[in-house]
Design a protein around this motif. Structure first.
Motif, PDB file in Angstrom:
ATOM      1  N   CYS A  18       3.939  -6.293   6.495  1.00  0.00           N
ATOM      2  CA  CYS A  18       5.421  -5.746   5.288  1.00  0.00           C
ATOM      3  C   CYS A  18       6.123  -7.707   6.136  1.00  0.00           C
ATOM      4  CB  CYS A  18       5.741  -4.650   5.009  1.00  0.00           C
ATOM      5  SG  CYS A  18       6.346  -3.846   6.627  1.00  0.00           S
ATOM      6  N   THR A  19       5.897  -7.268   7.829  1.00  0.00           N
ATOM      7  CA  THR A  19       6.661  -9.061   8.410  1.00  0.00           C
ATOM      8  C   THR A  19       6.544  -9.540   8.386  1.00  0.00           C
ATOM      9  OG1 THR A  19       5.596  -6.950  10.257  1.00  0.00           O
ATOM     10  CG2 THR A  19       8.344  -6.790   9.901  1.00  0.00           C
ATOM     11  N   ALA A  20       4.838  -9.953   7.953  1.00  0.00           N
ATOM     12  CA  ALA A  20       4.826 -10.845   8.029  1.00  0.00           C
ATOM     13  C   ALA A  20       4.265 -11.892   9.583  1.00  0.00           C
ATOM     14  CB  ALA A  20       4.568 -12.263   6.944  1.00  0.00           C
ATOM     15  N   GLY A  21       4.520 -11.540  10.731  1.00  0.00           N
ATOM     16  CA  GLY A  21       4.282 -11.916  12.041  1.00  0.00           C
ATOM     17  C   GLY A  21       5.667 -12.205  12.354  1.00  0.00           C
ATOM     18  N   GLY A  22       6.849 -11.337  11.887  1.00  0.00           N
ATOM     19  CA  GLY A  22       8.595 -11.220  12.036  1.00  0.00           C
ATOM     20  C   GLY A  22       8.404 -11.027  13.295  1.00  0.00           C
ATOM     21  N   ILE A  23       7.781  -9.883  14.126  1.00  0.00           N
ATOM     22  CA  ILE A  23       8.065  -9.770  15.249  1.00  0.00           C
ATOM     23  C   ILE A  23       7.291 -10.761  16.317  1.00  0.00           C
ATOM     24  CG2 ILE A  23       6.953  -7.559  16.841  1.00  0.00           C
ATOM     25  CD1 ILE A  23       6.332  -6.030  14.529  1.00  0.00           C
ATOM     26  N   ALA A  24       6.176 -10.797  16.223  1.00  0.00           N
ATOM     27  CA  ALA A  24       5.218 -11.755  17.524  1.00  0.00           C
ATOM     28  C   ALA A  24       6.474 -12.941  17.430  1.00  0.00           C
ATOM     29  CB  ALA A  24       4.178 -12.028  16.525  1.00  0.00           C
ATOM     30  N   ASN A  25       6.817 -13.500  15.614  1.00  0.00           N
ATOM     31  CA  ASN A  25       7.353 -14.308  16.360  1.00  0.00           C
ATOM     32  C   ASN A  25       9.187 -14.375  16.946  1.00  0.00           C
ATOM     33  OD1 ASN A  25       8.894 -17.275  15.199  1.00  0.00           O
ATOM     34  ND2 ASN A  25       9.828 -16.272  13.741  1.00  0.00           N
ATOM     35  N   TYR A  27       4.366 -12.304  27.807  1.00  0.00           N
ATOM     36  CA  TYR A  27       4.469 -10.823  27.669  1.00  0.00           C
ATOM     37  C   TYR A  27       3.885 -11.054  25.798  1.00  0.00           C
ATOM     38  CZ  TYR A  27       8.488 -11.763  30.552  1.00  0.00           C
ATOM     39  OH  TYR A  27       9.450 -12.024  31.942  1.00  0.00           O
ATOM     40  N   LEU A  28       3.853 -11.647  25.073  1.00  0.00           N
ATOM     41  CA  LEU A  28       2.887 -12.187  24.224  1.00  0.00           C
ATOM     42  C   LEU A  28       1.272 -12.573  24.211  1.00  0.00           C
ATOM     43  CD1 LEU A  28       3.263 -11.230  21.431  1.00  0.00           C
ATOM     44  CD2 LEU A  28       3.982 -13.598  20.668  1.00  0.00           C
ATOM     45  N   ILE A  29       0.453 -11.293  23.283  1.00  0.00           N
ATOM     46  CA  ILE A  29      -1.179 -11.831  23.493  1.00  0.00           C
ATOM     47  C   ILE A  29      -0.740 -12.735  22.071  1.00  0.00           C
ATOM     48  CG2 ILE A  29      -3.006 -10.837  23.283  1.00  0.00           C
ATOM     49  CD1 ILE A  29      -2.406  -9.272  25.054  1.00  0.00           C
ATOM     50  N   GLY A  30      -0.573 -11.827  21.656  1.00  0.00           N
ATOM     51  CA  GLY A  30      -0.369 -12.502  20.159  1.00  0.00           C
ATOM     52  C   GLY A  30      -0.576 -11.489  18.434  1.00  0.00           C
ATOM     53  N   GLY A  31      -0.776 -12.097  17.594  1.00  0.00           N
ATOM     54  CA  GLY A  31      -0.855 -10.947  16.229  1.00  0.00           C
ATOM     55  C   GLY A  31      -1.281 -11.389  15.190  1.00  0.00           C
ATOM     56  N   TYR A  32      -1.261 -10.755  14.319  1.00  0.00           N
ATOM     57  CA  TYR A  32      -2.483 -10.731  13.186  1.00  0.00           C
ATOM     58  C   TYR A  32      -1.162 -10.166  12.129  1.00  0.00           C
ATOM     59  CZ  TYR A  32      -6.315 -10.001  16.178  1.00  0.00           C
ATOM     60  OH  TYR A  32      -7.415  -9.958  17.307  1.00  0.00           O
ATOM     61  N   VAL A  33      -1.339 -11.618  10.529  1.00  0.00           N
ATOM     62  CA  VAL A  33      -0.976 -11.393   9.479  1.00  0.00           C
ATOM     63  C   VAL A  33      -1.925 -10.586   8.769  1.00  0.00           C
ATOM     64  CG1 VAL A  33       0.483 -11.802   7.595  1.00  0.00           C
ATOM     65  CG2 VAL A  33       1.182 -12.687  10.614  1.00  0.00           C
ATOM     66  N   VAL A  34      -1.397  -9.675   8.337  1.00  0.00           N
ATOM     67  CA  VAL A  34      -2.731  -8.714   7.362  1.00  0.00           C
ATOM     68  C   VAL A  34      -1.828  -8.375   6.023  1.00  0.00           C
ATOM     69  CG1 VAL A  34      -3.994  -8.102   9.058  1.00  0.00           C
ATOM     70  CG2 VAL A  34      -2.233  -7.153   8.543  1.00  0.00           C
ATOM     71  N   TYR A  35      -1.712  -9.046   5.420  1.00  0.00           N
ATOM     72  CA  TYR A  35      -0.300  -8.635   4.576  1.00  0.00           C
ATOM     73  C   TYR A  35      -1.389  -7.876   3.444  1.00  0.00           C
ATOM     74  CZ  TYR A  35       3.775  -9.581   1.982  1.00  0.00           C
ATOM     75  OH  TYR A  35       5.011  -8.456   1.357  1.00  0.00           O
ATOM     76  N   ASP A  36      -2.287  -8.220   3.033  1.00  0.00           N
ATOM     77  CA  ASP A  36      -3.629  -7.988   1.403  1.00  0.00           C
ATOM     78  C   ASP A  36      -4.504  -6.945   2.263  1.00  0.00           C
ATOM     79  OD1 ASP A  36      -6.088 -10.050   0.092  1.00  0.00           O
ATOM     80  OD2 ASP A  36      -5.423  -9.336   1.983  1.00  0.00           O
ATOM     81  N   ASN A  37      -4.959  -6.008   1.630  1.00  0.00           N
ATOM     82  CA  ASN A  37      -5.709  -4.750   2.581  1.00  0.00           C
ATOM     83  C   ASN A  37      -6.906  -5.888   2.547  1.00  0.00           C
ATOM     84  OD1 ASN A  37      -3.846  -2.774   1.705  1.00  0.00           O
ATOM     85  ND2 ASN A  37      -4.920  -1.947  -0.435  1.00  0.00           N
TER      86      ASN A  37
END
Length: 190
Positions: A57-64, A75-85
């Motif tokens: 639901c944050t669609a990458g907002g934390i990593a951004n 401090y940041l390795i990266g992130g996954y945006v997994v909006y749908d199941n």
């Protein structure tokens, strides 16, 4: 609204107010976010670890948000945006947990953070990783689950009930701030 009126207790207890003074070059709506990120970066540095996210639901907002502050790559390795199941399952989230509990649940939030943590450990074996995840509904039910996984214990989760007022972006930012606060709480327990 005065930015200091909406600061979380954990953020304030971990030195957040002093960090806000370092953020005078950010637009007003980003001052709190930047100050929280600086506080999280200090906590990550103290614990000698880096963050990975798996966000729905944050669609990458934390990593951004973490990437907005200078030195983010430390401090940041990266992130996954997994909006749908299907995306969640595609990166390794347990489809049975989604089926049994729905994607808006403690079980799926914990599983998402565990999967992000395990993937980070495979790709960055020499580093300590911590993972945070978000899954929920910021519109109708205004309820979000966040997961946290670290080398120091079992995956954890919390639920956040959002304000039913304001814009979708405002509620999403509320979740981003809550997630940063959750990371702080887990990295630097009282």
């Amino acid at each position: 609204m005065n930015m200091s009126d909406s600061l979380t207790p954990t953020f304030l207890a971990k030195g957040g107010r002093a960090q806000m003074d370092r953020c005078d070059y950010y637009p007003d709506h980003l001052v709190k976010t930047a100050a929280m990120v600086l506080t999280v970066q200090d906590a990550l540095k103290e614990r000698r670890c880096r963050l990975v996210t798996m966000e729905s639901c944050t669609a990458g907002g934390i990593a951004n948000a973490v990437s907005l502050v200078k030195g983010a790559s430390r401090y940041l390795i990266g992130g996954y945006v997994v909006y749908d199941n299907e995306q969640k399952v595609g990166v390794g989230v347990d489809s049975e947990k989604i089926r049994r509990h729905t994607e808006v649940s403690h079980e799926v939030a914990r599983n998402m953070s565990l999967v992000a943590y395990q993937r980070a450990c495979r790709t960055h074996p020499c580093e300590q990783a911590v993972a945070v995840s978000t899954t929920g509904n910021i519109d109708d039910r205004a309820k979000v689950f966040m997961g946290f996984t670290s080398p120091w214990g079992d995956p954890k989760s919390v639920v956040v009930h959002l304000s039913k007022y304001g814009t979708r972006w405002g509620r999403q930012l509320e979740v981003i701030h809550a997630a940063l606060d959750f990371v702080l709480t887990e990295l630097l327990p009282a």
